[in-house]
Design a protein around this motif. Structure first.
Motif, PDB file in Angstrom:
ATOM      1  N   ALA A 206     -25.687  22.930  56.162  1.00 34.50           N
ATOM      2  CA  ALA A 206     -26.872  23.372  56.891  1.00 34.50           C
ATOM      3  C   ALA A 206     -26.929  24.893  56.908  1.00 34.50           C
ATOM      4  CB  ALA A 206     -26.855  22.838  58.326  1.00 34.50           C
ATOM      5  N   SER A 207     -28.137  25.417  56.928  1.00 28.20           N
ATOM      6  CA  SER A 207     -28.320  26.861  57.064  1.00 28.20           C
ATOM      7  C   SER A 207     -29.326  27.136  58.163  1.00 28.20           C
ATOM      8  CB  SER A 207     -28.800  27.487  55.747  1.00 28.20           C
ATOM      9  OG  SER A 207     -30.136  27.104  55.463  1.00 28.20           O
ATOM     10  N   LEU A 208     -29.178  28.285  58.796  1.00 31.45           N
ATOM     11  CA  LEU A 208     -30.105  28.723  59.829  1.00 31.45           C
ATOM     12  C   LEU A 208     -30.911  29.898  59.302  1.00 31.45           C
ATOM     13  CD1 LEU A 208     -27.836  28.632  63.033  1.00 31.45           C
ATOM     14  CD2 LEU A 208     -28.879  26.739  61.766  1.00 31.45           C
ATOM     15  N   CYS A 209     -32.196  29.890  59.533  1.00 33.68           N
ATOM     16  CA  CYS A 209     -33.096  30.996  59.222  1.00 33.68           C
ATOM     17  C   CYS A 209     -32.902  31.478  57.781  1.00 33.68           C
ATOM     18  CB  CYS A 209     -32.862  32.126  60.224  1.00 33.68           C
ATOM     19  SG  CYS A 209     -34.180  33.366  60.250  1.00 33.68           S
ATOM     20  N   GLY A 210     -32.525  32.764  57.599  1.00 35.42           N
ATOM     21  CA  GLY A 210     -32.364  33.323  56.267  1.00 35.42           C
ATOM     22  C   GLY A 210     -31.159  32.809  55.515  1.00 35.42           C
ATOM     23  N   GLY A 211     -30.359  31.942  56.132  1.00 38.14           N
ATOM     24  CA  GLY A 211     -29.252  31.321  55.414  1.00 38.14           C
ATOM     25  C   GLY A 211     -29.731  30.482  54.248  1.00 38.14           C
ATOM     26  N   ALA A 212     -31.012  30.125  54.242  1.00 35.33           N
ATOM     27  CA  ALA A 212     -31.573  29.388  53.107  1.00 35.33           C
ATOM     28  C   ALA A 212     -31.442  30.190  51.820  1.00 35.33           C
ATOM     29  CB  ALA A 212     -33.043  29.054  53.371  1.00 35.33           C
ATOM     30  N   PHE A 213     -31.494  31.517  51.910  1.00 34.27           N
ATOM     31  CA  PHE A 213     -31.330  32.352  50.717  1.00 34.27           C
ATOM     32  C   PHE A 213     -29.917  32.223  50.154  1.00 34.27           C
ATOM     33  CE2 PHE A 213     -35.064  34.077  52.684  1.00 34.27           C
ATOM     34  CZ  PHE A 213     -35.828  34.602  51.647  1.00 34.27           C
TER      35      PHE A 213
ATOM     36  N   PHE B   9     -37.306  22.407  60.846  1.00 34.56           N
ATOM     37  CA  PHE B   9     -36.162  22.185  59.964  1.00 34.56           C
ATOM     38  C   PHE B   9     -36.458  20.993  59.064  1.00 34.56           C
ATOM     39  CE2 PHE B   9     -35.174  20.179  64.096  1.00 34.56           C
ATOM     40  CZ  PHE B   9     -34.956  18.852  63.725  1.00 34.56           C
ATOM     41  N   VAL B  10     -35.796  20.966  57.918  1.00 32.30           N
ATOM     42  CA  VAL B  10     -35.968  19.863  56.981  1.00 32.30           C
ATOM     43  C   VAL B  10     -34.617  19.514  56.375  1.00 32.30           C
ATOM     44  CG1 VAL B  10     -38.344  20.498  56.391  1.00 32.30           C
ATOM     45  CG2 VAL B  10     -36.464  21.374  55.011  1.00 32.30           C
ATOM     46  N   GLU B  11     -34.521  18.297  55.847  1.00 34.04           N
ATOM     47  CA  GLU B  11     -33.320  17.831  55.156  1.00 34.04           C
ATOM     48  C   GLU B  11     -33.719  17.274  53.804  1.00 34.04           C
ATOM     49  OE1 GLU B  11     -30.596  14.837  53.563  1.00 34.04           O
ATOM     50  OE2 GLU B  11     -32.585  14.452  54.434  1.00 34.04           O
ATOM     51  N   ASP B  12     -32.916  17.568  52.796  1.00 34.75           N
ATOM     52  CA  ASP B  12     -33.176  17.035  51.463  1.00 34.75           C
ATOM     53  C   ASP B  12     -31.839  16.908  50.738  1.00 34.75           C
ATOM     54  OD1 ASP B  12     -34.044  16.352  48.913  1.00 34.75           O
ATOM     55  OD2 ASP B  12     -35.739  17.740  48.945  1.00 34.75           O
ATOM     56  N   GLY B  13     -31.421  15.687  50.484  1.00 31.64           N
ATOM     57  CA  GLY B  13     -30.199  15.456  49.732  1.00 31.64           C
ATOM     58  C   GLY B  13     -28.935  15.960  50.407  1.00 31.64           C
ATOM     59  N   GLY B  14     -28.877  15.837  51.716  1.00 33.29           N
ATOM     60  CA  GLY B  14     -27.689  16.291  52.437  1.00 33.29           C
ATOM     61  C   GLY B  14     -27.655  17.781  52.703  1.00 33.29           C
ATOM     62  N   ILE B  15     -28.755  18.485  52.407  1.00 35.26           N
ATOM     63  CA  ILE B  15     -28.870  19.922  52.654  1.00 35.26           C
ATOM     64  C   ILE B  15     -29.911  20.140  53.737  1.00 35.26           C
ATOM     65  CG2 ILE B  15     -29.363  22.173  51.657  1.00 35.26           C
ATOM     66  CD1 ILE B  15     -26.949  20.938  50.394  1.00 35.26           C
ATOM     67  N   TRP B  16     -29.513  20.802  54.816  1.00 38.27           N
ATOM     68  CA  TRP B  16     -30.413  21.086  55.930  1.00 38.27           C
ATOM     69  C   TRP B  16     -30.757  22.575  55.944  1.00 38.27           C
ATOM     70  CZ3 TRP B  16     -32.090  17.279  59.314  1.00 38.27           C
ATOM     71  CH2 TRP B  16     -31.407  16.056  59.261  1.00 38.27           C
ATOM     72  N   THR B  17     -32.009  22.887  56.201  1.00 34.34           N
ATOM     73  CA  THR B  17     -32.421  24.274  56.393  1.00 34.34           C
ATOM     74  C   THR B  17     -33.289  24.347  57.639  1.00 34.34           C
ATOM     75  OG1 THR B  17     -34.280  23.903  54.861  1.00 34.34           O
ATOM     76  CG2 THR B  17     -32.299  24.983  53.983  1.00 34.34           C
TER      77      THR B  17
END
Length: 337
Positions: free
Chosen positions: A108-115, A153-161
Motif C-alpha cells: 500500500a502507498s499513501l498520497c505521493g507514495g504512488a510515484f 483509495f483503490v486496490e488493483d492486484g494486491g496493490i493499494w494506493t
C-alpha cells in the motif's frame, strides 16, 4: 482461554524524502499498542536500505529497526508519501517492493507514495490514485498507470494506493478493517478521533478549478459550505446514526436540516464527498459488520436493526460492497478471533 493470534507484521518502507505526516499516520494506526482496548496486536517495523537515520522534510529523522529484507516477512508493506515526486527512489527500495509483491504480500502507498510504486513498475497496467493535485503529474510521468482522478483509495492486484492526507488515514483503517473487522478499525479510529468508515469510492475533498463566479465569491471571503451549514449536516448525520433501523430517505434528512431535498443533497455531497444515500448505506453496512462480529443475533434481526428491511437486502448489499455474505463475514471474523 483461546490462544491469541500472532501480531500482524507491518513494514513501513523508509528512505530519504518520505513525508513525516504519512509516517505518523502509519505509526498511529499500527505502531501503538491498544490491545487493552480490544484492538489487534501489530508488529510495526521501519525498514530502510541501511542503518543510517532517514532524513525527512522539515528537519526530522526516522530511525530504522530492520533492513529491507524484512519486507518479505511482512503481512503488509506500507509506503509513505514522498516530498519530491519525480526524484529517483533508491534501487534497493524498488527491488524490495517488487520482491514483496512477488511473494504475495499486499503493498500500500499513501498520497505521493504512488510515484514510488510506479517507479518500481508495480502500477503498470493497474488502477491507482494519488493526491488530486498530482494526478496529472502521475499520468504524465508514468503513462502505463491507469490514474483514477477522484477516489479516496483503490486496490488493483494486491496493490493499494490512497489519495492525499486524510485519505491515507482512511486506507490504513480500511486495511485494518479488512484484516481484523469493523470493530477493530473503529477502536483505532476512536483513539485517533477520526471517522471509522469512509469507502474508497467517495470523492476526494477537493476544490475543483474555480469558475469566475466562484473566484468572485472567494474574493468576498465567502465559502461554498458555511460553518453553520457544516454544523447542521453534522447534526443530521448524528441523528441518522441513532435511527439507522428506520427506512430513512433523503427527504427525511433534508427535513431535519430544514432544506429542500435537492439543496440538502448538494450541500451533503459538498461536505462529505459522497451522496446521502451512499453515506447511509455505508453506515448500515458498518453497523451490520459490528453486530456480526460482536453478537450472536440472527440475521433478520441484524438486518432490521441496521435498516436493511430484510436479510435478503442486507445480503445483496454485502455482496455488492464487500464481495462476501453476512454469514461468511461472521464466520471469518469469529474464526480469526
Amino acid at each position: 482461554m483461546p490462544q491469541q493470534p500472532p501480531p500482524q507484521r507491518i513494514a513501513l518502507v523508509a528512505f530519504p524524502g518520505i513525508r513525516a505526516f504519512d509516517v505518523a499516520v502509519i505509526t498511529e494506526v499500527w505502531g501503538i499498542d491498544r490491545t487493552d482496548r480490544g484492538a489487534p496486536a501489530f508488529e510495526l517495523r521501519r525498514c530502510g536500505p541501511d542503518a543510517r537515520p532517514v532524513a525527512m522534510p522539515g528537519g526530522l529523522t526516522l530511525v530504522t529497526d530492520r533492513d529491507l529484507e524484512w519486507l518479505e516477512n511482512a503481512d503488509l508493506v506500507v509506503v509513505p508519501g514522498v516530498d519530491d515526486h519525480l526524484a529517483a527512489v533508491p534501487e534497493a527500495v524498488l527491488t524490495a517492493l517488487r520482491r514483496a509483491h512477488e511473494v504475495g504480500t499486499p503493498v500500500a502507498s499513501l498520497c505521493g507514495g504512488a510515484f514510488v510504486l510506479a517507479q518500481a513498475g508495480l502500477l503498470d497496467g493497474r488502477r491507482a490514485v494519488t493526491h488530486w493535485n498530482l494526478t496529472t503529474l502521475l499520468a504524465a510521468a508514468h503513462p502505463s498507470v491507469d490514474v483514477v482522478a477522484d477516489a479516496l483509495f483503490v486496490e488493483d492486484g494486491g496493490i493499494w494506493t490512497a489519495a492525499g492526507v486524510a485519505a491515507g488515514i482512511d486506507l490504513c483503517l480500511h486495511l485494518v478493517r479488512t484484516a481484523h473487522g469493523a470493530e477493530a478499525a473503529a477502536t483505532i479510529a476512536r483513539a485517533m478521533v477520526t471517522a471509522p468508515f469512509r469507502t474508497g469510492t467517495q470523492a476526494q475533498f477537493i476544490e475543483h478549478p474555480a469558475t469566475a463566479a466562484r473566484v468572485s465569491r472567494a474574493a468576498g471571503g465567502a465559502s461554498d459550505l458555511s460553518t453553520s451549514t457544516s454544523h447542521v449536516l453534522a447534526a443530521v448525520r448524528e441523528q441518522a446514526l441513532r435511527r439507522l433501523s428506520e427506512p430513512l430517505s433523503v427527504a427525511d434528512l433534508a427535513r431535519w436540516a430544514g432544506m429542500s431535498p435537492r439543496s440538502f443533497a448538494r450541500h451533503f455531497t459538498a461536505g462529505t464527498g459522497t451522496t446521502p444515500i451512499r453515506w447511509l448505506l455505508d453506515q448500515r453496512i458498518a453497523a451490520a459488520q459490528q453486530l456480526l462480529e460482536r453478537t450472536a443475533l440472527p440475521m433478520p434481526e441484524i438486518a432490521r436493526r441496521c435498516g436493511f428491511g430484510s436479510e435478503v437486502t442486507m445480503r445483496q448489499h454485502f455482496a455488492a460492497r464487500l464481495a462476501t455474505s453476512p454469514r461468511d463475514y461472521r464466520r471469518a471474523f469469529r474464526a480469526a478471533g
